[in-house]
Design a protein around this motif. Structure first.
Motif, PDB file in Angstrom:
ATOM      1  N   ALA A  65       0.833  -1.205   0.000  1.00 34.68           N
ATOM      2  CA  ALA A  65       0.000   0.000   0.000  1.00 34.68           C
ATOM      3  C   ALA A  65       0.866   1.253   0.000  1.00 34.68           C
ATOM      4  CB  ALA A  65      -0.926  -0.013   1.211  1.00 34.68           C
ATOM      5  N   TYR A  66       1.965   1.213   0.742  1.00 36.85           N
ATOM      6  CA  TYR A  66       2.891   2.357   0.754  1.00 36.85           C
ATOM      7  C   TYR A  66       3.433   2.629  -0.642  1.00 36.85           C
ATOM      8  CZ  TYR A  66       7.302   4.883   1.481  1.00 36.85           C
ATOM      9  OH  TYR A  66       8.340   5.781   1.399  1.00 36.85           O
ATOM     10  N   LEU A  67       3.861   1.587  -1.352  1.00 35.52           N
ATOM     11  CA  LEU A  67       4.389   1.779  -2.705  1.00 35.52           C
ATOM     12  C   LEU A  67       3.314   2.329  -3.647  1.00 35.52           C
ATOM     13  CD1 LEU A  67       6.749  -1.209  -3.608  1.00 35.52           C
ATOM     14  CD2 LEU A  67       7.277   1.228  -3.710  1.00 35.52           C
ATOM     15  N   VAL A  68       2.097   1.818  -3.524  1.00 35.29           N
ATOM     16  CA  VAL A  68       1.012   2.326  -4.365  1.00 35.29           C
ATOM     17  C   VAL A  68       0.827   3.817  -4.128  1.00 35.29           C
ATOM     18  CG1 VAL A  68      -1.480   2.241  -4.761  1.00 35.29           C
ATOM     19  CG2 VAL A  68      -0.186   0.117  -4.580  1.00 35.29           C
ATOM     20  N   GLU A  69       0.786   4.220  -2.869  1.00 35.48           N
ATOM     21  CA  GLU A  69       0.567   5.633  -2.561  1.00 35.48           C
ATOM     22  C   GLU A  69       1.798   6.486  -2.850  1.00 35.48           C
ATOM     23  OE1 GLU A  69      -2.284   7.085  -1.985  1.00 35.48           O
ATOM     24  OE2 GLU A  69      -3.236   5.121  -2.192  1.00 35.48           O
TER      25      GLU A  69
ATOM     26  N   GLU B 219       3.137  -7.224  -8.909  1.00 31.64           N
ATOM     27  CA  GLU B 219       3.783  -8.339  -8.207  1.00 31.64           C
ATOM     28  C   GLU B 219       3.743  -8.085  -6.719  1.00 31.64           C
ATOM     29  OE1 GLU B 219       7.769  -9.591  -9.098  1.00 31.64           O
ATOM     30  OE2 GLU B 219       7.429  -9.542 -11.263  1.00 31.64           O
ATOM     31  N   VAL B 220       3.339  -9.102  -5.982  1.00 30.09           N
ATOM     32  CA  VAL B 220       3.477  -9.123  -4.531  1.00 30.09           C
ATOM     33  C   VAL B 220       3.417 -10.592  -4.123  1.00 30.09           C
ATOM     34  CG1 VAL B 220       0.983  -8.831  -4.141  1.00 30.09           C
ATOM     35  CG2 VAL B 220       2.607  -8.214  -2.334  1.00 30.09           C
TER      36      VAL B 220
ATOM     37  N   ALA C 136      -3.687  -9.408   5.077  1.00 33.81           N
ATOM     38  CA  ALA C 136      -3.386  -8.058   5.553  1.00 33.81           C
ATOM     39  C   ALA C 136      -2.918  -7.162   4.412  1.00 33.81           C
ATOM     40  CB  ALA C 136      -2.326  -8.125   6.652  1.00 33.81           C
ATOM     41  N   THR C 137      -2.080  -7.705   3.535  1.00 36.79           N
ATOM     42  CA  THR C 137      -1.571  -6.937   2.394  1.00 36.79           C
ATOM     43  C   THR C 137      -2.700  -6.511   1.477  1.00 36.79           C
ATOM     44  OG1 THR C 137       0.599  -8.016   2.455  1.00 36.79           O
ATOM     45  CG2 THR C 137      -0.080  -7.057   0.357  1.00 36.79           C
TER      46      THR C 137
ATOM     47  N   ASP D  65      -5.966  -6.336   2.106  1.00 31.45           N
ATOM     48  CA  ASP D  65      -6.878  -5.397   2.761  1.00 31.45           C
ATOM     49  C   ASP D  65      -6.315  -3.976   2.726  1.00 31.45           C
ATOM     50  OD1 ASP D  65      -8.702  -7.363   3.328  1.00 31.45           O
ATOM     51  OD2 ASP D  65      -8.152  -7.580   5.436  1.00 31.45           O
ATOM     52  N   ALA D  66      -5.013  -3.847   2.980  1.00 33.05           N
ATOM     53  CA  ALA D  66      -4.393  -2.520   2.982  1.00 33.05           C
ATOM     54  C   ALA D  66      -4.399  -1.898   1.588  1.00 33.05           C
ATOM     55  CB  ALA D  66      -2.971  -2.610   3.521  1.00 33.05           C
ATOM     56  N   VAL D  67      -4.093  -2.687   0.577  1.00 35.89           N
ATOM     57  CA  VAL D  67      -4.017  -2.158  -0.783  1.00 35.89           C
ATOM     58  C   VAL D  67      -5.396  -1.788  -1.316  1.00 35.89           C
ATOM     59  CG1 VAL D  67      -3.393  -2.740  -3.161  1.00 35.89           C
ATOM     60  CG2 VAL D  67      -1.862  -3.346  -1.305  1.00 35.89           C
ATOM     61  N   LEU D  68      -6.413  -2.527  -0.934  1.00 39.91           N
ATOM     62  CA  LEU D  68      -7.760  -2.210  -1.391  1.00 39.91           C
ATOM     63  C   LEU D  68      -8.274  -0.894  -0.810  1.00 39.91           C
ATOM     64  CD1 LEU D  68      -9.499  -5.714  -1.362  1.00 39.91           C
ATOM     65  CD2 LEU D  68      -8.783  -4.376  -3.351  1.00 39.91           C
ATOM     66  N   ASP D  69      -7.566  -0.361   0.179  1.00 41.91           N
ATOM     67  CA  ASP D  69      -7.912   0.948   0.729  1.00 41.91           C
ATOM     68  C   ASP D  69      -7.204   2.080  -0.019  1.00 41.91           C
ATOM     69  OD1 ASP D  69      -9.338   2.542   2.577  1.00 41.91           O
ATOM     70  OD2 ASP D  69      -7.553   2.748   3.831  1.00 41.91           O
ATOM     71  N   CYS D  70      -6.579   1.757  -1.149  1.00 41.62           N
ATOM     72  CA  CYS D  70      -5.900   2.755  -1.985  1.00 41.62           C
ATOM     73  C   CYS D  70      -6.788   3.107  -3.175  1.00 41.62           C
ATOM     74  CB  CYS D  70      -4.562   2.209  -2.494  1.00 41.62           C
ATOM     75  SG  CYS D  70      -3.351   1.833  -1.204  1.00 41.62           S
ATOM     76  N   PRO D  71      -7.157   4.377  -3.332  1.00 46.62           N
ATOM     77  CA  PRO D  71      -7.949   4.761  -4.506  1.00 46.62           C
ATOM     78  C   PRO D  71      -7.171   4.529  -5.808  1.00 46.62           C
ATOM     79  CG  PRO D  71      -7.912   6.514  -2.854  1.00 46.62           C
ATOM     80  CD  PRO D  71      -6.880   5.507  -2.436  1.00 46.62           C
ATOM     81  N   ASP D  72      -7.910   4.378  -6.891  1.00 43.41           N
ATOM     82  CA  ASP D  72      -7.341   4.281  -8.243  1.00 43.41           C
ATOM     83  C   ASP D  72      -6.485   3.027  -8.442  1.00 43.41           C
ATOM     84  OD1 ASP D  72      -8.465   6.858  -9.010  1.00 43.41           O
ATOM     85  OD2 ASP D  72      -6.910   7.735  -7.740  1.00 43.41           O
ATOM     86  N   LEU D  73      -6.789   1.976  -7.709  1.00 49.17           N
ATOM     87  CA  LEU D  73      -6.069   0.716  -7.861  1.00 49.17           C
ATOM     88  C   LEU D  73      -6.625  -0.043  -9.057  1.00 49.17           C
ATOM     89  CD1 LEU D  73      -3.957  -1.221  -6.484  1.00 49.17           C
ATOM     90  CD2 LEU D  73      -5.934  -2.310  -5.372  1.00 49.17           C
ATOM     91  N   TRP D  74      -5.749  -0.377 -10.019  1.00 46.57           N
ATOM     92  CA  TRP D  74      -6.190  -1.145 -11.193  1.00 46.57           C
ATOM     93  C   TRP D  74      -6.394  -2.604 -10.828  1.00 46.57           C
ATOM     94  CZ3 TRP D  74      -4.708  -5.381 -14.009  1.00 46.57           C
ATOM     95  CH2 TRP D  74      -5.323  -5.546 -15.263  1.00 46.57           C
TER      96      TRP D  74
END
Length: 415
Positions: A238-242, A259-260, A278-279, A281-290
């Motif tokens: 999630a940090y990398l996405v943001e 990749e993860v 956990a990974t 769930d955290a990433v799905l809280d990032c807007p604009d996720l493809w």
């Protein structure tokens, strides 16, 4: 911007690993894809090995291309879309470069005109062959090709940032020319975000191609430093996405977690499912996720030698195509709408200061302090902190610098 988050897997054949292209068995591929489709996933990422497909600069093997199309068609029969990586390049610690670029024929992969034209011809050929397949997502130039351009690679092809940008532009154009309308992109490993002297920069990732790709691996020092259950480990993706969003010119540019994975022993096998949950769930809280594309579909066979130990057990499925607990986590994942992240942490725009964003750096640490306080942080470049239009478009209402984010108790509030 996609209507729903995509869930998929990087396809690793259960028999022969990526060497399966040498002894291509469509029945085996179909059985693999049956086991992937049974998880309810919607796409796969596929890896032709470059030297097998283009053993000579002017020879792109027609039979190899036919096999790739057969794989794509088998995926379509099972409701799976396909993204194809062209220049392999590098996979699971092994380099796969054609002989016409190495040793006696050593030429820079990124700047030699003949090599670049050969690469463009290869990508055009694959993209053109796939262009009429309705399940073809698009091309990725290659897998983490930036690792060839700098240390710690033992024999890098050194280039400048400008040369990296020129190379990316040339090859992305080749993909778009051959398959108009496809989702074409490039993919770097996290040195692009974290390593000061890496010529492939965050701006390249966030501005070139149709979507930003991030590859999240916690063996980069994150899990070693913080442990397997720390927020820094479980929310690294999630940090990398943001982090990627700071450099994007489009306020809502889609980001693909391409990749993860759950690498042992830092993430022991018995804890892989919890890490994945956990990974995700955290990433799905990032807007604009493809989308989220897990590494990988099937384990590497123990009959194959010399892989790093962690590579053998990364599959969602075993070699006999049986799902592990981690597979059920991905199968149960559901898309959700993520609210804007209104607190933005300032990051340096200068590529030579990227290490500040790396694990252990002040930006990284400040981001996780904000996350611990419930701030749902994103990032913004130091050159955009006063750009009202940019901030408004992203829903940012608060901008903070790393030195303003003081340590607080877990779950505490900022003063």
């Amino acid at each position: 911007m996609p209507e729903a988050v995509r869930f998929g897997v990087n396809y690793t054949p259960s028999e022969g690993w990526f060497h399966h292209w040498l002894d291509f068995d469509l029945d085996s591929v179909r059985a693999d894809l049956d086991s992937v489709a049974a998880l309810g996933l919607d796409h796969i990422r596929v890896f032709p090995l470059w030297p097998y497909f283009q053993p000579d600069r002017t020879l792109i093997r027609p039979r190899a291309v036919e096999q790739l199309l057969a794989l794509a068609d088998a995926a379509a029969e099972r409701g799976l879309d396909v993204n194809v990586d062209g220049l392999q390049g590098h996979l699971s610690s092994f380099d796969f470069l054609p002989a016409w670029t190495r040793t006696w024929h050593r030429r820079n992969l990124f700047t030699d005109p003949q090599v670049v034209e050969g690469e463009a011809a290869y990508l055009r050929t694959l993209a053109a062959a796939l262009a009429d397949r309705p399940n073809f997502i698009g091309m990725t130039i290659g897998n983490e090709v930036n690792q060839f351009a700098a240390g710690p690679h033992p024999d890098p092809d050194r280039i400048s940032e400008a040369e990296a940008e020129q190379w990316l532009g040339r090859l992305l154009a080749a993909c778009a020319e051959a398959a108009p309308g496809g989702l074409h992109l490039h993919a770097s490993y996290d040195a692009a975000w974290y390593q000061d002297d890496q010529p492939f920069t965050p701006a390249h990732s966030a501005r070139l191609g149709d979507v930003t790709a991030v590859h999240s691996w916690v063996f980069n020092g994150t899990a070693q430093r913080h442990g397997r259950t720390a927020p820094q480990t479980e929310q690294h993706a999630a940090y990398l996405v943001e982090l990627s969003k700071a450099w994007a010119e489009d306020a809502h540019r889609p980001v693909w977690l391409q990749e993860v994975g759950a690498p042992a022993p830092l993430i022991p096998a018995e804890h892989a499912a919890a890490f994945a949950e956990a990974t995700i769930d955290a990433v799905l809280d990032c807007p604009d996720l493809w989308g989220i594309t897990w590494w990988c579909s099937h384990d590497v066979s123990r009959n194959l030698a010399d892989f790093p130990e962690l590579e053998y057990g990364l599959g969602l499925l075993t070699n006999d195509r049986k799902p592990k607990d981690i597979a059920h986590v991905l199968a149960a994942a559901e898309s959700k709408a993520a609210a804007p992240r209104s607190t933005a942490l300032v990051v340096p725009s200068a590529p030579a200061l990227r290490s500040r964003c790396a694990p252990g750096g002040p930006v990284f640490d400040a981001w996780f302090r904000l996350a611990a306080d419930g701030a749902r942080p994103t990032t913004v470049l130091d050159t955009r902190t006063a750009d009202h239009d940019h901030l408004t478009a992203r829903g940012i209402t608060e901008v903070v610098t790393p030195d303003q984010v003081l340590p607080t108790p877990q779950g505490g509030t900022r003063s």
